[in-house]
Design an enzyme around this catalytic site. Sequence first.
Site, PDB file in Angstrom:
ATOM      1  N   PRO A   2       0.831  -1.208   0.000  1.00 25.57           N
ATOM      2  CA  PRO A   2       0.000   0.000   0.000  1.00 25.57           C
ATOM      3  C   PRO A   2       0.866   1.258   0.000  1.00 25.57           C
ATOM      4  CG  PRO A   2      -0.691  -1.551   1.703  1.00 25.57           C
ATOM      5  CD  PRO A   2       0.620  -2.030   1.193  1.00 25.57           C
ATOM      6  N   GLU A   3       0.674   2.091  -1.016  1.00 25.51           N
ATOM      7  CA  GLU A   3       1.349   3.378  -1.073  1.00 25.51           C
ATOM      8  C   GLU A   3       0.309   4.466  -0.839  1.00 25.51           C
ATOM      9  OE1 GLU A   3       3.974   3.819  -4.435  1.00 25.51           O
ATOM     10  OE2 GLU A   3       4.618   1.732  -4.336  1.00 25.51           O
TER      11      GLU A   3
END
Length: 272
Positions: A2-3
């Site tokens: 997850p960015e």
Amino acid sequence: MPELPEVEVTRLGITPHVVGKSVAGVLVHSPKLRAMVPPELADLLTGQHIDSVQRRGKYLIFNCRTGSLLLHLGMTGHLRILPGDRSPGPHDHLDILLSSGVILRLNDVRRFGSIHWTTANPLQHKLLSGIGPEPLTEAFTGRYLFERTRGRRVAIQRFIMDASVVAGVGNIYAAESLFRCGLLPTTLAAELSEPECERLARCIKETLATSIATGSTMDFAREEEKLAYFPQQLYVYDRSGQPCRRCGNTVQRGRLGTRSTFFCPVCQRQPN
């Protein structure tokens, strides 16, 4: 992993379910994350009213009446809204039981996430205080990027992945932003002109905003057998050996330190 877009989409998706609710209980199924879940978390969080959920970089901040919960999703973390009677699975680490009867569940297969509690200003927490400007705000500009790149003889992809330079840009969106900008990931940061920094800042904003818009309809209350984030049409990341979506030439894979990088040798060039 997850960015920024995935974390922001998570924030948007869970906010209607958690803000304005009280915490009826906390169940820690497995405390083993990157840092152990604080053993006192259930006592600290139970009875708290959740006033807001904000994001700083890749961290979610649950602001409560007497403190804030900081949550990092690590490499494989997911949050979901589930019925209160749903039994935990093998990679479910934490349930926050809400006054509405649902639970906010943290699932993390590789256990690189982390959870922290603070009664001080959460933005001054040691994990957040050194993070650079948010890329989707007016604080992140081409001029700022130009000033920060002076004298920095480091590959531009590694440079924009430095959280102290800009918040939340990881390997995926760094590669995609550089493709959009037409710059090779190995370009030295110090070699960029101010106009090139202006273009790069704009491309980072556009890449992130497009991804958030793509994921904005994701339903975090939908039960799924296999947890996943929203699908995207990436241009170069993880597409080594495949045709470039823009020019048709072959996307290549390189190495920057311990990280892989992906680029089109035709669409991306060294700066003039």
